[in-house]
Design a protein around this motif. Structure first.
Motif, PDB file in Angstrom:
ATOM      1  N   LEU A  87       0.817  -1.209   0.000  1.00  8.24           N
ATOM      2  CA  LEU A  87       0.000   0.000   0.000  1.00  8.24           C
ATOM      3  C   LEU A  87       0.860   1.273   0.000  1.00  8.24           C
ATOM      4  CD1 LEU A  87      -3.086   0.204  -0.112  1.00  8.24           C
ATOM      5  CD2 LEU A  87      -3.071   0.734   2.327  1.00  8.24           C
ATOM      6  N   GLN A  88       1.766   1.330  -1.005  1.00  8.23           N
ATOM      7  CA  GLN A  88       2.624   2.516  -1.146  1.00  8.23           C
ATOM      8  C   GLN A  88       2.482   3.124  -2.533  1.00  8.23           C
ATOM      9  OE1 GLN A  88       6.639   2.245   0.369  1.00  8.23           O
ATOM     10  NE2 GLN A  88       6.054   0.659   1.831  1.00  8.23           N
ATOM     11  N   ASN A  89       1.299   3.042  -3.072  1.00  6.58           N
ATOM     12  CA  ASN A  89       0.956   3.549  -4.395  1.00  6.58           C
ATOM     13  C   ASN A  89       1.521   2.627  -5.475  1.00  6.58           C
ATOM     14  OD1 ASN A  89      -0.237   5.414  -6.285  1.00  6.58           O
ATOM     15  ND2 ASN A  89       0.017   6.982  -4.710  1.00  6.58           N
ATOM     16  N   SER A  90       1.204   2.929  -6.720  1.00  2.32           N
ATOM     17  CA  SER A  90       1.642   2.057  -7.814  1.00  2.32           C
ATOM     18  C   SER A  90       3.144   2.174  -8.037  1.00  2.32           C
ATOM     19  CB  SER A  90       0.908   2.424  -9.102  1.00  2.32           C
ATOM     20  OG  SER A  90       1.365   3.668  -9.601  1.00  2.32           O
ATOM     21  N   ALA A  91       3.709   1.191  -8.708  1.00  2.00           N
ATOM     22  CA  ALA A  91       5.148   1.208  -9.009  1.00  2.00           C
ATOM     23  C   ALA A  91       5.498   2.413  -9.871  1.00  2.00           C
ATOM     24  CB  ALA A  91       5.547  -0.083  -9.716  1.00  2.00           C
ATOM     25  N   LEU A  92       4.612   2.795 -10.782  1.00  2.00           N
ATOM     26  CA  LEU A  92       4.855   3.949 -11.651  1.00  2.00           C
ATOM     27  C   LEU A  92       4.913   5.227 -10.839  1.00  2.00           C
ATOM     28  CD1 LEU A  92       5.132   4.876 -14.639  1.00  2.00           C
ATOM     29  CD2 LEU A  92       2.651   5.224 -14.634  1.00  2.00           C
ATOM     30  N   HIS A  93       3.956   5.411  -9.960  1.00  2.57           N
ATOM     31  CA  HIS A  93       3.899   6.601  -9.118  1.00  2.57           C
ATOM     32  C   HIS A  93       5.101   6.661  -8.170  1.00  2.57           C
ATOM     33  CE1 HIS A  93       1.131   9.610  -6.995  1.00  2.57           C
ATOM     34  NE2 HIS A  93       2.218   9.568  -6.258  1.00  2.57           N
ATOM     35  N   TRP A  94       5.389   5.526  -7.518  1.00  3.27           N
ATOM     36  CA  TRP A  94       6.493   5.433  -6.562  1.00  3.27           C
ATOM     37  C   TRP A  94       7.825   5.729  -7.247  1.00  3.27           C
ATOM     38  CZ3 TRP A  94      11.008   3.386  -4.830  1.00  3.27           C
ATOM     39  CH2 TRP A  94      11.201   3.194  -3.465  1.00  3.27           C
ATOM     40  N   SER A  95       8.030   5.134  -8.411  1.00  4.28           N
ATOM     41  CA  SER A  95       9.290   5.320  -9.135  1.00  4.28           C
ATOM     42  C   SER A  95       9.454   6.758  -9.601  1.00  4.28           C
ATOM     43  CB  SER A  95       9.357   4.371 -10.339  1.00  4.28           C
ATOM     44  OG  SER A  95       9.313   3.025  -9.927  1.00  4.28           O
ATOM     45  N   SER A  96       8.371   7.377 -10.011  1.00  3.39           N
ATOM     46  CA  SER A  96       8.430   8.770 -10.438  1.00  3.39           C
ATOM     47  C   SER A  96       8.901   9.665  -9.294  1.00  3.39           C
ATOM     48  CB  SER A  96       7.061   9.232 -10.940  1.00  3.39           C
ATOM     49  OG  SER A  96       7.090  10.594 -11.314  1.00  3.39           O
ATOM     50  N   ASP A  97       8.310   9.485  -8.127  1.00  4.85           N
ATOM     51  CA  ASP A  97       8.736  10.235  -6.942  1.00  4.85           C
ATOM     52  C   ASP A  97      10.210  10.004  -6.656  1.00  4.85           C
ATOM     53  OD1 ASP A  97       6.518  11.669  -6.133  1.00  4.85           O
ATOM     54  OD2 ASP A  97       5.727  10.069  -4.874  1.00  4.85           O
ATOM     55  N   HIS A  98      10.599   8.733  -6.708  1.00  6.42           N
ATOM     56  CA  HIS A  98      11.954   8.394  -6.282  1.00  6.42           C
ATOM     57  C   HIS A  98      13.009   8.915  -7.254  1.00  6.42           C
ATOM     58  CE1 HIS A  98      14.619   6.280  -3.609  1.00  6.42           C
ATOM     59  NE2 HIS A  98      15.262   5.767  -4.663  1.00  6.42           N
ATOM     60  N   ARG A  99      12.702   8.911  -8.527  1.00  3.97           N
ATOM     61  CA  ARG A  99      13.658   9.455  -9.501  1.00  3.97           C
ATOM     62  C   ARG A  99      13.824  10.959  -9.332  1.00  3.97           C
ATOM     63  NH1 ARG A  99      12.419   6.002 -15.115  1.00  3.97           N
ATOM     64  NH2 ARG A  99      12.926   3.941 -14.224  1.00  3.97           N
ATOM     65  N   VAL A 100      12.746  11.642  -9.014  1.00  2.90           N
ATOM     66  CA  VAL A 100      12.849  13.082  -8.740  1.00  2.90           C
ATOM     67  C   VAL A 100      13.711  13.306  -7.499  1.00  2.90           C
ATOM     68  CG1 VAL A 100      11.576  15.168  -8.101  1.00  2.90           C
ATOM     69  CG2 VAL A 100      10.659  13.638  -9.848  1.00  2.90           C
ATOM     70  N   HIS A 101      13.503  12.466  -6.484  1.00  2.00           N
ATOM     71  CA  HIS A 101      14.287  12.570  -5.248  1.00  2.00           C
ATOM     72  C   HIS A 101      15.781  12.455  -5.528  1.00  2.00           C
ATOM     73  CE1 HIS A 101      15.780  11.775  -1.227  1.00  2.00           C
ATOM     74  NE2 HIS A 101      16.138  10.551  -1.578  1.00  2.00           N
ATOM     75  N   HIS A 102      16.174  11.477  -6.335  1.00  2.00           N
ATOM     76  CA  HIS A 102      17.596  11.296  -6.624  1.00  2.00           C
ATOM     77  C   HIS A 102      18.149  12.420  -7.496  1.00  2.00           C
ATOM     78  CE1 HIS A 102      19.299   7.454  -5.122  1.00  2.00           C
ATOM     79  NE2 HIS A 102      18.020   7.204  -4.875  1.00  2.00           N
TER      80      HIS A 102
END
Length: 374
Positions: A87-102
């Motif tokens: 329950l941490q959102n979809s892989a697409l949404h999660w990955s988008s956030d994480h790439r912006v973070h990096h």
């Protein structure tokens, strides 16, 4: 600049985090006191917790966000289901956030969960308001994931999958073991809260607690204790400088079950093209960081100019020896692999290789001895 008026609250997230947390600290122990939990409850909690967290660390993070390896469709499907269960959102949404973070780490106006905005914000606060709503129009930084049918399937049916896993799995286990409410509390609620907050530790605690052996250009830290709770993600300083490495804990003694899981999947034919950082780059990063820290200590010591120069000279010599050693090692392995070297020549190369290896060790020893005087 961010507007002074805070974005709207995401009430669904607030209610989700609040109700599950309260249930975990009140209802779970209450039920245990009144009815008790059996061994099966705790074993299934551990299995479900591991399934969720590995789906995030090996799937969402190291596979889809960073492309550190390639996975078989069956494994990707398992990660997609486990990610919905977490329950941490979809892989697409999660990955988008994480790439912006990096890409924009620690930049308060861009990094979705910048640690410089405080521990609460980076841990959970960033998910309680619409701070980043404008970034989710088309997930432009994840065009590669748009081509993955499993990612897009999970994204399309994420809500349904989340409901089916978070309600269906505990209910099914409850019916099998004759304790529906107990399984809902343990495998449903407690597992979810543990999965959420141990994952959130990486955005918060791993940016304020630990060491920085590779770089201090961002707030990420290495922390072996956090690695225990986060399936190896605690070696965050290494990860932020070498994000394309499928490992976070690079040494055999570092606790990184995600790395072991990916490697095991490779042996089973479920993963390939595992990416690793060349050892020379790791050694160079560590030496550069050590030099920087040493020179920082001597910055206000004019009487230590000779030591500063000696440090720089030793560093340069170490870099040259490392470069020579790893270049010879590369040539030796390449020639051996292609059978392009005669036995006599191979013996000479081995002798030179061992000499360079001893020289590197000696130079590393000299370097470490000098650092202790700073």
């Amino acid at each position: 600049m961010r507007p002074s008026v805070k974005p709207p609250i995401i009430w669904l997230n607030v209610l989700l985090f609040l109700t599950t947390f309260m249930a975990a600290i009140v209802a779970v122990p209450w039920y245990g006191i009144v009815n008790g939990y059996q061994t099966a409850h705790w074993v299934l909690l551990l299995i479900a917790f591991s399934f969720c967290n590995l789906s995030i660390t090996a799937g969402y993070h190291r596979l889809w966000s960073h492309k550190t390896y390639q996975a078989h469709p069956a494994l990707r499907a398992i990660f997609a289901i486990g990610g919905a269960f977490a329950l941490q959102n979809s892989a697409l949404h999660w990955s988008s956030d994480h790439r912006v973070h990096h890409k924009h780490v620690d930049k308060n106006d861009i990094d979705p969960y910048s640690a410089k905005r405080g521990l609460w914000f980076s841990h959970i606060g960033w998910m309680l308001r619409h701070y980043n709503k404008e970034t989710y129009d088309d997930y432009a930084n994840c065009r590669d994931l748009h081509k993955d049918p499993i990612v897009m399937w999970q994204h399309k049916y994420y809500l349904l999958l989340a409901l089916l896993t978070n309600l269906g799995i505990p209910l099914a286990l409850g019916l099998i073991y004759g304790d529906v409410l107990g399984m809902l509390l343990i495998v449903g609620v407690l597992r979810l809260v543990l999965s959420h907050h141990t994952t959130f530790f990486i955005n918060s605690l791993a940016h304020v607690w630990g060491s920085q052996p590779y770089t201090d250009k961002n707030t990420a830290r290495d922390n072996g204790i956090l690695a225990i709770f986060t399936f190896g993600e605690g070696y965050h300083n290494f990860h932020h400088i070498f994000e394309n490495d499928y490992r976070n804990g690079i040494y055999w003694w570092q606790y990184d079950p995600t790395k072991w899981f990916i490697k095991s999947s490779h042996w089973l034919g479920l993963a390939d093209k595992l990416r690793t950082t060349p050892k020379i780059k790791i050694e160079q990063a560590k030496a550069k960081q050590a030099l920087k820290l040493a020179l920082d200590k001597l910055e206000d010591r004019p009487d230590m100019a000779h030591l500063k120069q000696a440090l720089n000279d030793e560093f340069d010599l170490l870099m040259r020896k490392l470069k020579d050693f790893y270049e010879l090692k590369r040539q030796l392995l390449e020639q051996k692999h292609h059978g392009l070297v005669e036995k006599y020549e191979h013996s000479l190369l081995l002798i030179r290789y061992r000499q360079l290896k001893d020289e590197c060790k000696a130079q590393q020893k000299n370097w470490n001895a000098m650092l202790t005087h700073c």
